[in-house]
Design an enzyme around this catalytic site. Structure first.
Site, PDB file in Angstrom:
ATOM      1  N   HIS A 397      -4.472  -7.782   8.285  1.00 56.08           N
ATOM      2  CA  HIS A 397      -3.337  -7.681   7.362  1.00 56.08           C
ATOM      3  C   HIS A 397      -1.987  -7.771   8.077  1.00 56.08           C
ATOM      4  O   HIS A 397      -0.937  -7.876   7.449  1.00 56.08           O
ATOM      5  CB  HIS A 397      -3.434  -6.376   6.561  1.00 56.08           C
ATOM      6  CG  HIS A 397      -3.043  -6.532   5.129  1.00 56.08           C
ATOM      7  ND1 HIS A 397      -1.991  -7.319   4.719  1.00 56.08           N
ATOM      8  CD2 HIS A 397      -3.583  -6.022   3.991  1.00 56.08           C
ATOM      9  CE1 HIS A 397      -1.882  -7.264   3.405  1.00 56.08           C
ATOM     10  NE2 HIS A 397      -2.841  -6.492   2.935  1.00 56.08           N
ATOM     11  N   ASP A 401      -1.335 -11.760   4.141  1.00 55.88           N
ATOM     12  CA  ASP A 401      -1.373 -10.845   3.016  1.00 55.88           C
ATOM     13  C   ASP A 401      -2.378 -11.363   1.990  1.00 55.88           C
ATOM     14  O   ASP A 401      -2.915 -12.459   2.113  1.00 55.88           O
ATOM     15  CB  ASP A 401       0.013 -10.730   2.387  1.00 55.88           C
ATOM     16  CG  ASP A 401       1.039 -10.265   3.404  1.00 55.88           C
ATOM     17  OD1 ASP A 401       0.692  -9.393   4.226  1.00 55.88           O
ATOM     18  OD2 ASP A 401       2.163 -10.787   3.398  1.00 55.88           O
TER      19      ASP A 401
END
Lengths: 425, 335
Positions: A397, A401
């Site tokens: 992450h 995203d």
């Protein structure tokens, strides 16, 4: 002090050993490094040197008996230490390199080895960092520095020459063994298993990845009925021509590399801050797909280089060759290096969903779960029996995203569902 | 950036380079003023300003009393009011009376006046040993000043750098302490480009590239470090030699980039070790490049003794040598 000697691990994938012959009997004195027992495994027969000097107090295993590695086999009263103390179990040092085909740089093993301790204590920050980056056990390297110190150049040299088990993501299920009987050896209950070099690296890399990269997870359901049909139509001819079986894997990888081209951030890596350099995301130029292969005691992720430049047929051949090499323990360092994204064929044994760990230094890993027939309600409200497969994505992450990741998965789904029988493989 | 306006050059030693640069500054800008002990009638003890007083007059080439606090204090006032004074401390050993003027006044002028005033002042000071200067003519003073924000410190090694850095110091709107190593004055000769050019303050110079060790130095010892590195090159050992040139601002980037390449660092300076410039470089590298280090950082520096002795054996004991540097380099490469 009585020292308990345990069955050493003679080779990476060896989990047990047979006491072929005791070279010493109870009451005999034994010198440090003197062979005191001959052990045979399915790979080698080797004399095992004593880790201490002393007198044999007790032999715990009969000749011909097979025990798991780590099982106590003898007790030696160490010389010059009369004081009875707590027993310190010591793994017998494995003999110097055995000619096992999968020989990785054999760890100097026993932490009691003086050389190992010295090398470790003198390891500079640079050496530790480089060893970590190249998955090398410093103790396995002969140092060229002052007093045998392992230098940074020694680590780099070892990284260039030694075949090293690369850590892998997730825990993929072993590919179905050729013979149909599992080669997985059940460990004895209540035993403590010393980590092999490969297992230690896997453990370290898993922790490193899971710790450093915040994992996010997503899954899509893919209708693979058509691509399955394509595969079934081509598989006999492919096997005739190449000698390899045609699985769904190369079709999947082809779709993955096309989706990676559409979403280059998925083919990137997070570069932490080093020195004055701030952290950054590096978008890889090459598309090199790692394929996770589970072996009985190990896990390897060989890499198909420039996978985006191969046809489905080329991918099938490349994957088959790597799987074959992995099973025979013949992967080279080069085979294991350079992966930019990983595919994990997790469904071979029926897994329906999994949350894989990203291969450290990559942005994502995607799985193929089991292909199962399901009743599906289609867009036109008809009900059909279709072959469905879940594909699960773990992503770093820090790099991407959900927007990019879900776009990537949707793209992957669209491409696979669009693969219909016909045309060149 | 360094601007070399002319491709022709002249061979000079360091003294001649200082003299030529000062002369041009005096001729090109009538705000330039030189003041110090014996700079006028005597023409400086090294004859750097010989005959300047005849050409530029006693109002611009000012013989001062033996009062260093006054020399710098007056120069600070001149600088604040629009002149471009170049104050001379005859020997760096005499700089202590002016410490307050340099640290307390010059370095803080810009801050204290909220930017209304700057202090475009250059303080030149011959420093360093190896010249039988003994107690009062041998000292290195850089570590006493490099702790001070607002003050720049330059210590060139080569004639071309002397000119480019002295020009940059004169152009600089803030105070610069310009340290000239006495032993290099007539020992070191080199091509100096003609015409006006500057070398940016705060930029180190990689004099010799190498792969196995980074050696950082400045002043006289740069020349000896190069000699030592050349010796080692003959036996196949590759040492990178960096001339710091500016002590503050310090060129961290060049040092870190080099250490990340070679993984080993040797800092060499004549000034004594404790709290010296090498201490700051060590700390900086430890903070920012620890995981590139493959050996402990090593400092080869002067002993922690009050003065450099006059007797030759005592002076030699204080000073390092190319042989000692080569030995330290070899040990570190082979670590």
């Amino acid at each position: 002090m009585p020292t308990t000697i345990t069955m050493p691990q003679l080779g990476e994938t060896v989990t047990e050993g047979t006491v072929a012959q005791w070279l010493k009997k109870t009451g005999d004195s034994v010198d440090k490094y003197e062979d005191f027992v001959e052990v045979s495994t399915d790979k080698v027969n080797a004399g095992v040197p004593s880790p201490v000097s002393g007198t044999i107090r007790e032999l715990l295993v009969k000749e011909g008996e097979t025990v798991a590695t780590g099982t106590p086999i003898a007790i030696i009263d160490e010389l010059g230490s009369a004081a009875p103390g707590v027993e310190a179990p010591v793994v017998a040092a494995p003999p110097v390199p055995v000619s096992s085909p999968s020989s990785t740089p054999s760890a100097a093993s026993a932490p009691s080895s003086n050389g190992a301790q010295r090398a470790l204590s003198a390891a500079s920050p640079a050496v530790r960092r480089l060893a970590r980056e190249h998955h090398i056990d410093i103790r396995s390297i002969r140092g060229s520095g002052a007093n045998g110190r392992v230098t940074a150049d020694d680590v780099l040299a070892a990284a260039r020459t030694a075949p090293v088990a690369h850590a892998a993501p997730a825990a993929p299920v072993a590919p179905p063994p050729e013979s149909g009987t599992s080669t997985y050896v059940q460990p004895l209950r209540g035993t403590r298993i010393a980590l092999t070099q490969a297992r230690r690296i896997i453990a370290e890399r898993m922790v490193e990845s899971k710790h450093a990269a915040p994992h996010a997870w997503s899954m899509v359901e893919i209708d693979v009925t058509d691509v399955w049909a394509w595969r079934m139509r081509e598989k006999d001819r492919f096997e005739r021509e190449t000698g390899y079986k045609l699985t769904l894997l190369p079709f999947f990888i082809r779709a993955v590399v096309e989706s990676l081209a559409a979403f280059p951030l998925m083919n990137a890596r997070f570069v932490p801050a080093t020195g004055p350099q701030p952290p950054a995301i590096y978008v890889n130029e090459d598309v090199n797909i790692g394929i996770a292969i589970g072996l009985p005691a190990n896990l390897v992720v060989p890499v198909i280089k420039h996978a985006d430049q191969l046809s489905i047929k080329g991918l099938a051949r490349a994957a088959a060759e790597l799987i074959d090499k992995a099973r025979k323990g013949k992967l080279s360092v080069d085979d294991l290096a350079g992966g930019t994204f990983t595919v994990n064929n997790n469904g071979a044994n029926g897994s329906w969903a999994s949350a894989p760990i990203i291969n450290a230094g990559q942005a994502g890993i995607v799985t193929m779960e089991a292909v199962v027939k399901q009743l599906v309600v289609r867009d036109d409200d008809t009900i059909a029996i279709r072959r469905m497969m879940n594909s699960c994505l773990s992503l770093d992450h820090r790099v991407v995203d959900g927007y990019v990741a879900s776009g990537f998965l949707a793209d992957l789904k669209r491409r696979l569902e669009g693969m219909t029988p016909g045309g060149e493989l | 950036m360094a601007v070399v306006s002319n491709t022709s050059s002249t061979v000079m030693n360091n003294v001649e380079a200082v003299r030529a640069t000062l002369y041009e500054a005096m001729r090109n800008d009538d705000r330039t003023v030189i003041l110090g002990e014996d700079v006028g009638a005597r023409g400086n003890v090294f004859l750097i300003t010989k005959d300047f007083i005849k050409e530029f007059g006693p109002e611009r080439v000012i013989d001062t009393p033996i009062a260093e606090a006054s020399i710098v204090g007056i120069a600070v006032g001149m600088a604040m009011e629009g002149l471009r004074p170049i104050a001379e401390i005859q020997f760096a050993d005499f700089i202590y009376p002016s410490f307050n003027q340099i640290v307390g006044e010059a370095a803080k002028t810009r801050y204290r006046s909220n930017g209304e005033y700057t202090c475009p002042l250059v303080i030149r000071a011959p420093y360093g040993g190896g010249v039988r200067g003994a107690l009062s003519h041998s000292v290195s003073v850089e570590a006493l000043f490099y702790h001070v924000p607002g003050l720049k410190i330059v210590a060139p090694s080569f004639p071309a750098d002397v000119k480019g850095l002295l020009n940059a110091a004169i152009d600089d709107p803030d105070p610069v302490l310009f340290l000239e190593h006495k032993k290099t004055y007539r020992l070191i000769k080199g091509e100096v480009p003609d015409g006006h050019y500057t070398i940016p303050l705060g930029k180190a110079n990689v004099l010799k590239e190498g792969t196995q060790l980074t050696a950082v130095s400045y002043g006289l010892y740069v020349h000896w470090a190069l000699e030592a590195a050349a010796q080692l090159q003959e036996s196949g050992l590759s040492v990178e030699v960096i001339d710091l040139r500016s002590i503050r601002p310090m060129d961290k980037t060049t040092i870190l980039r080099s250490v990340e390449k070679t993984r080993k660092l040797l800092i060499i300076h004549e000034d004594n070790k404790f709290g010296g410039v090498g201490a700051e470089i060590s700390a900086m590298v430890a903070e920012e490049a620890l995981f590139h280090l493959d050996a402990p950082i090593r400092r080869l520096a002067g002993p922690d003794v009050p003065p450099m002795g006059y007797a030759l054996p005592l002076e030699e004991e204080f000073m390092s040598s190319p042989a000692e540097m080569a030995q330290a380099m070899r040990e570190l490469v082979e670590f």
